[in-house]
Scaffold this motif. Structure first.
Motif, PDB file in Angstrom:
ATOM      1  N   MET A   1       0.576  -1.379  -0.400  1.00 51.15           N
ATOM      2  CA  MET A   1       0.322   0.464  -0.369  1.00 51.15           C
ATOM      3  C   MET A   1       0.459   1.162  -0.246  1.00 51.15           C
ATOM      4  SD  MET A   1      -2.995   1.411   2.993  1.00 51.15           S
ATOM      5  CE  MET A   1      -3.919   0.153   2.440  1.00 51.15           C
ATOM      6  N   LYS A   2       0.108   1.656  -1.092  1.00 49.85           N
ATOM      7  CA  LYS A   2       1.504   2.969  -1.060  1.00 49.85           C
ATOM      8  C   LYS A   2       1.105   4.408  -0.727  1.00 49.85           C
ATOM      9  CE  LYS A   2       4.127   6.498  -4.794  1.00 49.85           C
ATOM     10  NZ  LYS A   2       4.401   6.340  -5.709  1.00 49.85           N
ATOM     11  N   LEU A   3       1.507   5.841   0.350  1.00 53.31           N
ATOM     12  CA  LEU A   3       0.953   5.947   0.716  1.00 53.31           C
ATOM     13  C   LEU A   3       1.927   7.435  -0.118  1.00 53.31           C
ATOM     14  CD1 LEU A   3      -0.060   7.365   3.451  1.00 53.31           C
ATOM     15  CD2 LEU A   3       2.160   7.101   4.632  1.00 53.31           C
ATOM     16  N   SER A   4       0.206   8.318   0.636  1.00 48.42           N
ATOM     17  CA  SER A   4       0.713   9.468  -0.385  1.00 48.42           C
ATOM     18  C   SER A   4       0.319  10.924   1.119  1.00 48.42           C
ATOM     19  CB  SER A   4       0.256   9.954  -1.225  1.00 48.42           C
ATOM     20  OG  SER A   4      -0.303   9.444  -2.658  1.00 48.42           O
ATOM     21  N   VAL A   5       1.585  11.812   0.979  1.00 51.50           N
ATOM     22  CA  VAL A   5       1.211  12.263   2.545  1.00 51.50           C
ATOM     23  C   VAL A   5       1.417  14.036   1.557  1.00 51.50           C
ATOM     24  CG1 VAL A   5       1.817  13.335   4.293  1.00 51.50           C
ATOM     25  CG2 VAL A   5       2.774  11.134   3.452  1.00 51.50           C
ATOM     26  N   ILE A   6       0.187  14.697   1.840  1.00 54.20           N
ATOM     27  CA  ILE A   6      -0.171  15.966   1.297  1.00 54.20           C
ATOM     28  C   ILE A   6       0.402  17.394   2.621  1.00 54.20           C
ATOM     29  CG2 ILE A   6      -1.255  17.238   0.489  1.00 54.20           C
ATOM     30  CD1 ILE A   6      -3.551  15.366  -0.251  1.00 54.20           C
ATOM     31  N   ILE A   7       1.123  17.609   2.012  1.00 56.73           N
ATOM     32  CA  ILE A   7       1.740  18.945   2.984  1.00 56.73           C
ATOM     33  C   ILE A   7       1.174  19.983   2.495  1.00 56.73           C
ATOM     34  CG2 ILE A   7       3.372  20.020   4.851  1.00 56.73           C
ATOM     35  CD1 ILE A   7       4.646  17.691   4.568  1.00 56.73           C
ATOM     36  N   PRO A   8       0.242  20.754   3.139  1.00 51.92           N
ATOM     37  CA  PRO A   8       0.021  22.283   2.138  1.00 51.92           C
ATOM     38  C   PRO A   8       1.042  23.519   2.911  1.00 51.92           C
ATOM     39  CG  PRO A   8      -1.718  22.051   3.691  1.00 51.92           C
ATOM     40  CD  PRO A   8      -0.284  20.695   4.171  1.00 51.92           C
ATOM     41  N   ALA A   9       1.388  24.141   2.358  1.00 54.29           N
ATOM     42  CA  ALA A   9       2.571  25.464   2.719  1.00 54.29           C
ATOM     43  C   ALA A   9       2.599  26.410   2.368  1.00 54.29           C
ATOM     44  CB  ALA A   9       3.906  24.383   2.566  1.00 54.29           C
ATOM     45  N   ALA A  29      12.774   4.184   7.091  1.00 51.49           N
ATOM     46  CA  ALA A  29      13.058   3.745   8.344  1.00 51.49           C
ATOM     47  C   ALA A  29      11.897   2.178   8.120  1.00 51.49           C
ATOM     48  CB  ALA A  29      13.374   4.010   8.740  1.00 51.49           C
ATOM     49  N   GLU A  30      10.993   2.496   7.500  1.00 53.53           N
ATOM     50  CA  GLU A  30       9.797   1.882   8.423  1.00 53.53           C
ATOM     51  C   GLU A  30       9.335   1.082   6.720  1.00 53.53           C
ATOM     52  OE1 GLU A  30       8.095   0.605  10.715  1.00 53.53           O
ATOM     53  OE2 GLU A  30       9.458   2.198  11.794  1.00 53.53           O
ATOM     54  N   ASN A  31      10.687   1.384   5.888  1.00 54.88           N
ATOM     55  CA  ASN A  31       9.785   1.068   4.508  1.00 54.88           C
ATOM     56  C   ASN A  31       8.550   0.728   3.681  1.00 54.88           C
ATOM     57  OD1 ASN A  31      12.911  -0.360   4.519  1.00 54.88           O
ATOM     58  ND2 ASN A  31      11.744  -1.795   5.752  1.00 54.88           N
ATOM     59  N   ILE A  32       7.830   1.847   4.436  1.00 54.45           N
ATOM     60  CA  ILE A  32       6.445   2.725   3.674  1.00 54.45           C
ATOM     61  C   ILE A  32       7.025   3.021   2.239  1.00 54.45           C
ATOM     62  CG2 ILE A  32       4.643   3.287   4.221  1.00 54.45           C
ATOM     63  CD1 ILE A  32       5.344   3.089   6.993  1.00 54.45           C
ATOM     64  N   PRO A  33       6.230   2.759   1.561  1.00 54.59           N
ATOM     65  CA  PRO A  33       5.781   3.265  -0.059  1.00 54.59           C
ATOM     66  C   PRO A  33       5.849   4.641   0.056  1.00 54.59           C
ATOM     67  CG  PRO A  33       5.860   0.599  -0.327  1.00 54.59           C
ATOM     68  CD  PRO A  33       5.902   1.510   1.376  1.00 54.59           C
ATOM     69  N   HIS A  34       6.447   5.506   0.076  1.00 60.07           N
ATOM     70  CA  HIS A  34       5.630   6.640  -0.041  1.00 60.07           C
ATOM     71  C   HIS A  34       6.059   7.752  -0.558  1.00 60.07           C
ATOM     72  CE1 HIS A  34       9.541   7.335   2.370  1.00 60.07           C
ATOM     73  NE2 HIS A  34       9.293   8.215   1.709  1.00 60.07           N
ATOM     74  N   GLU A  35       4.824   9.007  -1.109  1.00 61.71           N
ATOM     75  CA  GLU A  35       5.081  10.407  -2.280  1.00 61.71           C
ATOM     76  C   GLU A  35       5.317  10.745  -1.038  1.00 61.71           C
ATOM     77  OE1 GLU A  35       2.655  10.224  -5.614  1.00 61.71           O
ATOM     78  OE2 GLU A  35       1.108   9.696  -4.060  1.00 61.71           O
ATOM     79  N   ILE A  36       5.338  11.873  -1.069  1.00 60.02           N
ATOM     80  CA  ILE A  36       5.683  13.217  -0.339  1.00 60.02           C
ATOM     81  C   ILE A  36       5.120  14.830  -1.064  1.00 60.02           C
ATOM     82  CG2 ILE A  36       6.388  15.162   1.702  1.00 60.02           C
ATOM     83  CD1 ILE A  36       7.771  12.794   2.478  1.00 60.02           C
ATOM     84  N   LEU A  37       3.588  15.164  -1.448  1.00 60.27           N
ATOM     85  CA  LEU A  37       3.131  15.908  -1.817  1.00 60.27           C
ATOM     86  C   LEU A  37       2.997  17.473  -1.624  1.00 60.27           C
ATOM     87  CD1 LEU A  37       2.264  13.529  -3.067  1.00 60.27           C
ATOM     88  CD2 LEU A  37       0.733  14.849  -4.699  1.00 60.27           C
ATOM     89  N   VAL A  38       4.848  19.000  -1.282  1.00 64.81           N
ATOM     90  CA  VAL A  38       4.276  19.602  -0.772  1.00 64.81           C
ATOM     91  C   VAL A  38       3.593  20.870  -1.410  1.00 64.81           C
ATOM     92  CG1 VAL A  38       5.296  22.017   0.098  1.00 64.81           C
ATOM     93  CG2 VAL A  38       6.308  19.258   0.494  1.00 64.81           C
ATOM     94  N   VAL A  39       2.434  20.925  -1.614  1.00 63.90           N
ATOM     95  CA  VAL A  39       1.515  22.302  -1.699  1.00 63.90           C
ATOM     96  C   VAL A  39       1.678  23.367  -1.142  1.00 63.90           C
ATOM     97  CG1 VAL A  39      -0.629  22.796  -3.235  1.00 63.90           C
ATOM     98  CG2 VAL A  39      -0.304  20.598  -2.523  1.00 63.90           C
TER      99      VAL A  39
END
Length: 248
Positions: A1-9, A29-39
């Motif tokens: 399960m890929k995790l998307s993290v949205i960060i408004p800035a 470090a937790e081996n979590i597939p992810h993307e970080i979307l900074v808006v």
């Protein structure tokens, strides 16, 4: 399960690099597939230049730009249009949310929940530096929502939540332009019959910059979205129940 993290800035140049680095470090470090979307929410400081430098260091980082008119809700909605993950979380740019909490939420949503909601005011939570007046207003508003909707959840205004991506599609259309989106999403999820669980999460006051939340300006906006969701609860909840039953 890929995790998307949205960060408004919006004008978060003093803290965005530290927030993104720590988030990426913990998830990796937790081996979590992810993307970080900074808006970048139409910032007028050095937020954009810092993000561009950071992109060379952190591969999963994606940079989006929310043009005028800026607003927290509009920035989050910009991110929601671009996510590629199976689960989506919202975090604040100022580092007030904990990446370790995000890991717990991710492990929990893997158990099959549609949503995981954070609460800063239950056993196991930790709150540091919350302004006293803001806390009083928060408790009054959240208690009012609990009574109105008959909920056990006591921190609806908390932005720190996680949703399955397909659930967010089911919450459209989005109406909120500002911080009231943090209320619109969970109330719609509850009204429309999606499953959720509640976990404690920590919160700490920002160490630099200033909050973009203006309490006086937000009162009517919060009230509007609560009334909208309440009307939907009483007029449309059976329709959503029938729709979900038909899907099975």
């Amino acid at each position: 399960m890929k995790l998307s993290v949205i960060i408004p800035a919006h004008n978060e140049g003093d803290c965005i690099a530290g927030t993104v680095r720590e988030l990426h470090r913990v998830l990796s470090a937790e081996n979590i597939p992810h993307e970080i979307l900074v808006v970048n929410d139409n910032s007028c400081d050095h937020t954009q230049s810092i993000l561009e430098e950071l992109k060379n260091e952190i591969g999963p980082l994606r940079i989006l730009f929310n043009p005028p008119p800026n607003g927290f809700g509009l920035a989050v909605r910009k991110g929601l249009e671009a996510v590629n993950g199976d689960a989506v979380a919202l975090m604040m740019a100022d580092g007030s949310d904990s990446p370790q909490d995000l890991v717990r939420f991710y492990r929990t949503i893997q158990e099959g929940y549609d949503c995981v909601f954070g609460s800063r005011f239950i056993s196991g939570s930790k709150v540091t530096g919350y302004p006293p007046l803001k806390r009083v207003l928060n408790r009054i508003f959240n208690t009012s929502i609990r009574v109105l909707f008959g909920l056990k959840y006591n921190d609806v205004t908390n932005a720190f939540k996680m949703y399955r991506a397909d659930v967010l599609q089911g919450l459209r259309p989005f109406l909120s332009h500002h911080f009231n989106l943090t209320v619109e999403l969970p109330l719609k999820a509850i009204v429309r019959g999606y499953s959720y669980t509640i976990l404690p999460n920590s919160w700490k006051s920002r160490s630099s910059g200033k909050s973009n939340l203006k309490i006086k300006e937000m009162g009517s906006k919060y009230l509007f979205i609560v009334i909208y969701c309440f009307i939907e609860k009483w007029l449309c909840s059976q329709d959503y129940s029938k729709k979900k039953a038909g899907a099975h």
